[in-house]
Design a protein around this motif. Sequence first.
Motif, mmCIF file in Angstrom:
data_model
loop_
_atom_site.group_PDB
_atom_site.id
_atom_site.type_symbol
_atom_site.label_atom_id
_atom_site.label_comp_id
_atom_site.label_asym_id
_atom_site.label_seq_id
_atom_site.Cartn_x
_atom_site.Cartn_y
_atom_site.Cartn_z
ATOM 1 N N TYR A 1 0.832 -1.205 0.000
ATOM 2 C CA TYR A 1 0.000 0.000 0.000
ATOM 3 C C TYR A 1 0.870 1.260 0.000
ATOM 4 C CZ TYR A 1 -3.369 3.432 1.828
ATOM 5 O OH TYR A 1 -4.147 4.545 2.022
ATOM 6 N N LYS B 1 -6.455 6.541 -6.080
ATOM 7 C CA LYS B 1 -7.152 6.275 -4.808
ATOM 8 C C LYS B 1 -7.296 4.770 -4.656
ATOM 9 C CE LYS B 1 -8.075 10.627 -3.932
ATOM 10 N NZ LYS B 1 -6.813 11.281 -3.696
ATOM 11 N N THR B 2 -6.467 4.185 -3.815
ATOM 12 C CA THR B 2 -6.512 2.751 -3.548
ATOM 13 C C THR B 2 -6.590 2.542 -2.047
ATOM 14 O OG1 THR B 2 -5.156 2.287 -5.479
ATOM 15 C CG2 THR B 2 -5.320 0.546 -3.865
ATOM 16 N N GLY B 3 -7.585 1.795 -1.615
ATOM 17 C CA GLY B 3 -7.736 1.497 -0.197
ATOM 18 C C GLY B 3 -7.012 0.213 0.170
ATOM 19 N N THR C 1 -8.832 -2.995 -0.735
ATOM 20 C CA THR C 1 -8.677 -3.429 -2.131
ATOM 21 C C THR C 1 -7.395 -4.237 -2.283
ATOM 22 O OG1 THR C 1 -9.884 -1.511 -2.946
ATOM 23 C CG2 THR C 1 -8.442 -2.623 -4.532
#
Length: 173
Positions: free
Chosen positions: A57, A68-70, A73
Amino acid sequence: MSTDHSKKPLVSYETLLSQFKELLKQSNPPLKFTKQREIILSTLYTHSGHYTPEELYEIIKRENRDLKTGIATIYRTLSLLENAGIVTSISFGTQGKKYELGVKAHHDHLICTKCGKILEFFDEEIEGKQAQIAKEFNFKMEDHSLKIFGICPECQKIEKERQNANNKKEAKN
């Protein structure tokens, strides 16, 4: 014995990406191919190493500031990729897993129990011995995994320096 034997992926990124897209289509229910999922795969492909989801991450955030990457995910995508054999993991029990691209040449691991560092190696003699043992037991070996746990040279040095400092303190008292 070789330590850089397994760094390079055995398939092209285009082939791997195609496999990934097909995997998403075949999921039940089918999953969308998103830029976030592609970046996760791409990052694993271009960075040789072993990463926790959190480390992955951080790399993705640093290299793709506008994306936008959580973290959820990343966890879900890693699970999907692992189930498909595209990535493999080493479990650290309650400390979680570290993931690596699974489409590299076979290799084994040295794992530091102090800092978590993972070194890859390949040894023809060990490979031969494992095949010999399987044959002696009339066992059809399909795969194997060798993990050697211990303390890496850097952590040994730190331990030794700490012991020397403690010995000096005790000698003064």
